[in-house]
Design an enzyme around this catalytic site. Structure first.
Site, short mmCIF file in Angstrom:
data_model
loop_
_atom_site.label_atom_id
_atom_site.label_comp_id
_atom_site.label_asym_id
_atom_site.label_seq_id
_atom_site.Cartn_x
_atom_site.Cartn_y
_atom_site.Cartn_z
N TYR A 1 -0.50 -2.93 10.91
CA TYR A 1 0.26 -4.14 10.60
C TYR A 1 -0.10 -5.23 11.62
CZ TYR A 1 3.21 -0.97 7.83
OH TYR A 1 3.67 -0.06 6.92
N ASP B 1 4.03 2.33 -0.38
CA ASP B 1 4.94 2.74 -1.44
C ASP B 1 4.18 3.19 -2.67
OD1 ASP B 1 6.88 1.95 0.31
OD2 ASP B 1 7.34 0.07 -0.68
N SER C 1 -0.89 7.14 4.54
CA SER C 1 -2.04 7.30 5.44
C SER C 1 -1.66 8.05 6.72
CB SER C 1 -2.65 5.94 5.78
OG SER C 1 -1.70 5.08 6.35
N GLY D 1 2.18 2.93 7.86
CA GLY D 1 2.94 3.32 6.69
C GLY D 1 3.22 4.80 6.63
N GLU D 2 3.20 5.36 5.43
CA GLU D 2 3.62 6.75 5.24
C GLU D 2 2.51 7.62 4.67
OE1 GLU D 2 7.05 8.92 2.57
OE2 GLU D 2 7.64 7.23 3.84
N TYR E 1 0.80 -1.21 0.00
CA TYR E 1 0.00 0.00 0.00
C TYR E 1 0.84 1.28 0.00
CZ TYR E 1 -3.49 -3.43 1.42
OH TYR E 1 -4.30 -4.53 1.49
N GLN F 1 -7.46 5.30 -2.93
CA GLN F 1 -6.77 6.25 -2.08
C GLN F 1 -7.69 7.40 -1.67
OE1 GLN F 1 -3.51 8.77 -3.79
NE2 GLN F 1 -2.21 7.57 -2.43
#
Length: 356
Positions: A187, A15, A262, A259-260, A13, A242
């Site tokens: 995660y 990346d 979100s 992640g980054e 997701y 997205q």
């Protein structure tokens, strides 16, 4: 200018989300010509599916292998090549750049970090034996680094759901009017079951929107595995685009993100959140999280600092929920602060200025 963005998807997701958001920012906001070469087109296309067709049509989405199918005789050499998160360029594609009459600039787009040391390496050259100029570019929160991806900036406040995305209508129809809303996208490996059980003991009605695959992760349908009170309702969501996920974050009172991409969207939603940072074996993620919290909580009261740090490190909700009112106010102020600090256009605009 012509931009080629290379994306290898690691966790399915984040990346792809960052690469797609950057591509459409460069294209729709700055009029650049953009190609994306990705090793997992189904995931990238799912994330991009909610984007306006006119915007999406402007971006050339290609399979990873397509980057070197005509490498010996490229139709048009790019001006800028982005290696997202340090992915190596295919050798045959790189060979095509060697024979291009005008060599591009290669950007190694690094992971987002609030750590102070990234300013020392941001925009620094990375000398290569092949002679093509290459530079490190670090996204970040400070003025002296690469900025954040903000597009599109969501409206402020808890919005009334005037338009419900088609894929979310089933879950949305089950929401209770008197219930708080929490979205969960995390995660594996966190104490999610006891976290939810503790949340259910607080006495408030809470609807919990679970990201795609999280029902299986939680084993939510096994009544013996998860004993939740009637105040709590679990609502699985399908895989959404997205833009639709951004909308979900704006509709919730509290968000758990990972992640980054979100992570930034949760901050722009102006709501309290937990960032489940990608766990690393050497525990480097703990340093990265602490650096962000130093910035995020710089102006917070001592009580809110302790509560937010406890929440981010997976303390049970009963240990920090008393601070939610103060956290709500802080989240709105932080959103305004981010938009002020990134008023220059953020990552896409800073990339363009650097290249110029």
């Amino acid at each position: 200018m012509r931009w080629d963005i290379f994306c290898r998807i690691v966790d399915n997701y984040g990346d792809a989300g960052v690469c797609w958001r950057l591509a459409r920012s460069l294209s729709s906001l700055h009029g650049q010509t953009v190609r994306i070469f990705c090793d997992d087109l189904p995931t990238l296309n799912l994330l991009a599916s909610g984007t306006d067709e006119a915007v999406k049509h402007q971006i050339d989405i290609q399979a990873w292998e397509a980057s070197y199918s005509n490498a010996r005789h490229p139709v048009t050499a790019p001006d800028v090549v982005i290696e997202a998160f340090g992915c190596d360029l295919p050798e045959r594609y790189l060979a095509g750049l060697f024979i291009a009459p005008i060599k591009p600039i290669i950007i190694n787009l690094e992971y987002l970090s609030a750590e102070p040391w990234v300013a020392e390496f941001h925009a620094k050259a990375s000398p290569q034996s092949h002679g093509i100029a290459k530079y490190f570019f670090f996204p970040g929160f400070r003025d002296d680094v690469g900025g954040l991806l903000l597009d599109p900036i969501p409206p402020e406040g808890h919005l009334v759901a005037k338009f419900i995305p088609e894929d979310l209508k089933s879950a949305w129809s089950k929401l209770r009017p008197n219930a708080k809303r929490i979205s969960i996208f995390c995660y594996p490996g966190i104490p999610l079951r006891p976290w939810l059980e503790d949340l259910g003991k607080l006495g408030e009605n809470v609807d919990v929107l679970l990201a795609h695959g999280h029902s299986e992760l939680l084993n939510a349908y096994d009544e013996q595995a998860v004993q939740l009170p009637a105040t709590l309702q679990l609502l699985p969501m399908p895989f959404v685009s997205q833009d639709d996920y951004d909308w979900v974050l704006s509709q919730c009172d509290f968000n758990i993100v990972r992640g980054e991409d979100s992570f930034i969207r949760a901050q722009l939603a102006g709501k309290p959140f937990i960032w489940h940072i990608y766990p690393q074996e050497d525990r480097a993620h703990e340093v990265k999280l602490a650096a962000f919290l130093d910035l995020y909580l710089e102006s917070a009261s001592q009580d809110l600092r302790l509560s937010a740090i406890a929440a981010m490190t997976w303390a049970m909700p009963s240990e920090w929920s008393h601070s939610l009112d103060a956290w709500n106010a802080h989240a709105k102020a932080w959103r305004a602060h981010l938009l002020e600090k990134q008023a220059d256009g953020g990552l896409a605009a800073r990339l363009l200025r650097f290249i110029a």
